[in-house]
Design a protein around this motif. Structure first.
Motif, PDB file in Angstrom:
ATOM      1  N   ALA A  25      -7.207 -26.953 -17.639  1.00  9.84           N
ATOM      2  CA  ALA A  25      -6.596 -27.725 -18.970  1.00  9.84           C
ATOM      3  C   ALA A  25      -5.110 -27.548 -19.047  1.00  9.84           C
ATOM      4  O   ALA A  25      -4.333 -28.750 -19.432  1.00  9.84           O
ATOM      5  CB  ALA A  25      -7.103 -27.175 -20.170  1.00  9.84           C
ATOM      6  N   ALA A  26      -4.548 -26.545 -18.630  1.00  7.00           N
ATOM      7  CA  ALA A  26      -3.313 -26.066 -18.631  1.00  7.00           C
ATOM      8  C   ALA A  26      -2.944 -25.118 -17.623  1.00  7.00           C
ATOM      9  O   ALA A  26      -3.702 -24.442 -17.213  1.00  7.00           O
ATOM     10  CB  ALA A  26      -2.772 -25.749 -20.022  1.00  7.00           C
ATOM     11  N   ASP A  71     -12.396 -23.499 -15.327  1.00  5.30           N
ATOM     12  CA  ASP A  71     -12.356 -23.109 -16.831  1.00  5.30           C
ATOM     13  C   ASP A  71     -11.465 -22.027 -17.293  1.00  5.30           C
ATOM     14  O   ASP A  71     -11.433 -21.452 -18.421  1.00  5.30           O
ATOM     15  CB  ASP A  71     -13.645 -22.510 -17.281  1.00  5.30           C
ATOM     16  CG  ASP A  71     -15.018 -23.388 -17.080  1.00  5.30           C
ATOM     17  OD1 ASP A  71     -14.872 -24.787 -17.097  1.00  5.30           O
ATOM     18  OD2 ASP A  71     -15.967 -23.119 -16.525  1.00  5.30           O
ATOM     19  N   LEU A  72     -10.532 -21.811 -16.263  1.00  2.00           N
ATOM     20  CA  LEU A  72      -9.481 -20.723 -16.607  1.00  2.00           C
ATOM     21  C   LEU A  72      -8.447 -21.369 -17.696  1.00  2.00           C
ATOM     22  O   LEU A  72      -8.135 -22.545 -17.533  1.00  2.00           O
ATOM     23  CB  LEU A  72      -8.993 -20.253 -15.310  1.00  2.00           C
ATOM     24  CG  LEU A  72      -9.811 -19.575 -14.250  1.00  2.00           C
ATOM     25  CD1 LEU A  72      -8.979 -19.094 -13.300  1.00  2.00           C
ATOM     26  CD2 LEU A  72     -10.409 -18.512 -14.817  1.00  2.00           C
ATOM     27  N   LYS A  73      -7.810 -20.456 -18.400  1.00  2.77           N
ATOM     28  CA  LYS A  73      -6.682 -20.844 -19.072  1.00  2.77           C
ATOM     29  C   LYS A  73      -5.448 -19.979 -18.789  1.00  2.77           C
ATOM     30  O   LYS A  73      -5.487 -19.205 -17.932  1.00  2.77           O
ATOM     31  CB  LYS A  73      -7.071 -20.422 -20.536  1.00  2.77           C
ATOM     32  CG  LYS A  73      -8.251 -21.159 -21.070  1.00  2.77           C
ATOM     33  CD  LYS A  73      -8.577 -20.475 -22.394  1.00  2.77           C
ATOM     34  CE  LYS A  73     -10.152 -20.504 -22.939  1.00  2.77           C
ATOM     35  NZ  LYS A  73     -10.874 -20.184 -22.006  1.00  2.77           N
ATOM     36  N   VAL A  74      -4.422 -20.434 -19.120  1.00  4.62           N
ATOM     37  CA  VAL A  74      -3.018 -19.698 -18.929  1.00  4.62           C
ATOM     38  C   VAL A  74      -3.259 -18.371 -19.184  1.00  4.62           C
ATOM     39  O   VAL A  74      -3.564 -17.895 -20.267  1.00  4.62           O
ATOM     40  CB  VAL A  74      -1.986 -20.391 -19.547  1.00  4.62           C
ATOM     41  CG1 VAL A  74      -0.642 -19.517 -19.335  1.00  4.62           C
ATOM     42  CG2 VAL A  74      -1.634 -21.774 -19.193  1.00  4.62           C
ATOM     43  N   THR A 131      -0.585 -19.502 -14.363  1.00  5.62           N
ATOM     44  CA  THR A 131       0.748 -19.484 -15.062  1.00  5.62           C
ATOM     45  C   THR A 131       1.116 -20.700 -15.798  1.00  5.62           C
ATOM     46  O   THR A 131       0.477 -21.619 -15.491  1.00  5.62           O
ATOM     47  CB  THR A 131       1.809 -19.063 -14.010  1.00  5.62           C
ATOM     48  OG1 THR A 131       1.759 -19.924 -13.089  1.00  5.62           O
ATOM     49  CG2 THR A 131       1.521 -17.502 -13.534  1.00  5.62           C
ATOM     50  N   GLU A 132       1.813 -20.637 -16.802  1.00  2.00           N
ATOM     51  CA  GLU A 132       2.284 -21.587 -17.647  1.00  2.00           C
ATOM     52  C   GLU A 132       3.183 -22.546 -16.745  1.00  2.00           C
ATOM     53  O   GLU A 132       4.185 -21.937 -15.811  1.00  2.00           O
ATOM     54  CB  GLU A 132       3.028 -21.080 -18.866  1.00  2.00           C
ATOM     55  CG  GLU A 132       2.809 -21.783 -19.852  1.00  2.00           C
ATOM     56  CD  GLU A 132       3.516 -21.332 -21.251  1.00  2.00           C
ATOM     57  OE1 GLU A 132       3.850 -21.885 -21.843  1.00  2.00           O
ATOM     58  OE2 GLU A 132       3.902 -20.202 -21.181  1.00  2.00           O
ATOM     59  N   VAL A 133       2.867 -23.805 -16.860  1.00  2.00           N
ATOM     60  CA  VAL A 133       3.730 -24.967 -16.231  1.00  2.00           C
ATOM     61  C   VAL A 133       5.137 -24.913 -16.656  1.00  2.00           C
ATOM     62  O   VAL A 133       6.314 -24.907 -15.816  1.00  2.00           O
ATOM     63  CB  VAL A 133       3.126 -26.264 -16.226  1.00  2.00           C
ATOM     64  CG1 VAL A 133       3.918 -27.406 -15.343  1.00  2.00           C
ATOM     65  CG2 VAL A 133       1.762 -26.312 -15.831  1.00  2.00           C
ATOM     66  N   ARG A 134       5.283 -24.738 -17.778  1.00  2.00           N
ATOM     67  CA  ARG A 134       6.823 -24.917 -18.261  1.00  2.00           C
ATOM     68  C   ARG A 134       7.685 -23.642 -17.864  1.00  2.00           C
ATOM     69  O   ARG A 134       8.785 -24.128 -17.461  1.00  2.00           O
ATOM     70  CB  ARG A 134       6.750 -24.535 -19.819  1.00  2.00           C
ATOM     71  CG  ARG A 134       6.842 -25.787 -20.594  1.00  2.00           C
ATOM     72  CD  ARG A 134       7.123 -25.739 -22.110  1.00  2.00           C
ATOM     73  NE  ARG A 134       6.573 -24.660 -22.804  1.00  2.00           N
ATOM     74  CZ  ARG A 134       5.570 -24.362 -23.340  1.00  2.00           C
ATOM     75  NH1 ARG A 134       4.757 -25.308 -23.360  1.00  2.00           N
ATOM     76  NH2 ARG A 134       5.464 -23.293 -23.869  1.00  2.00           N
ATOM     77  N   ALA A 135       7.166 -22.529 -17.777  1.00  2.00           N
ATOM     78  CA  ALA A 135       8.062 -21.591 -17.283  1.00  2.00           C
ATOM     79  C   ALA A 135       8.432 -21.718 -15.689  1.00  2.00           C
ATOM     80  O   ALA A 135       9.639 -21.794 -15.608  1.00  2.00           O
ATOM     81  CB  ALA A 135       7.380 -20.106 -17.227  1.00  2.00           C
TER      82      ALA A 135
END
Length: 195
Positions: free
Chosen positions: A113-114, A143-146, A177-181
């Motif tokens: 999802a992210a 199903d993993l999350k940031v 990891t977060e995409v934005r970073a």
């Protein structure tokens, strides 16, 4: 199980000459064998086998009428010619644990999802009886999350009582990891490069 035919190699003929003639050299060894047997195999047969089997793969090796349950122990690729030079096998004994490794393949990465998966470990080393050997580990990360992290001890193989892990159970396999970073870092680098 895939089968590969091999012939006993005459050691008076140099490996280089055999390779020029379209052969791959190698050997098979094992605890119940008096000595290792030098081998030569048809290059095309080896390349066909390696399309479906890799290091750690289990095959049936036929050497001049004798069949061995064998593990692909080592594969030496020639980076210049882009082919296989040498392939070594370990004859398996059903009651003896052998060292092997299993490749880790991430699946369902498109369902995240992210975040972006960062794979830190690409294979797990272990010891197991031939009946419990694993060549590939498919890891569903959909199903993993940031911030989520999967370690070796979380893998199915770690829960198998017939397998003794030699890779550190605490080692990180994948983390999200977060995409934005990541995007912000590259923008900063671009900005500092322009200065």
């Amino acid at each position: 199980m895939n089968t590969l035919k091999a012939e006993k190699r005459d050691m008076t003929i140099k490996a280089k000459k055999l390779r020029r003639e379209g052969f791959v050299t190698g050997c098979i060894f094992g605890r119940e064998m008096k000595e290792s047997i030098p081998l030569k195999m048809v290059k095309g047969d080896v390349e066909k086998l390696l399309k479906t089997e890799g290091k750690g793969g289990r095959i049936r090796l036929e050497v001049e009428g004798e069949a061995y349950d064998a593990l692909i122990k080592e594969v030496d690729f020639n980076p210049i010619k882009g082919g296989v030079d040498e392939i070594d096998f370990q004859a398996l004994v059903s009651t003896e644990k052998v060292h092997s490794s299993a490749e880790i393949h991430l699946i369902n990465t498109d369902k995240l999802a992210a975040g972006v998966p960062q794979q830190m470990l690409h294979e797990v080393d272990f010891k197991a009886l031939p009946s419990a050997l694993v060549e590939k580990i498919e890891l569903d990360i959909g199903d993993l999350k940031v911030g989520d992290t999967i370690r070796v001890k979380d893998l199915e193989i770690a829960k198998d009582n017939d397998v003794d892990l030699t890779t550190d159970p605490e080692a990180t396999v994948v983390t999200v990891t977060e995409v934005r970073a990541a995007a912000a870092d590259t923008e900063e680098e671009a900005a500092s490069a322009e200065e």
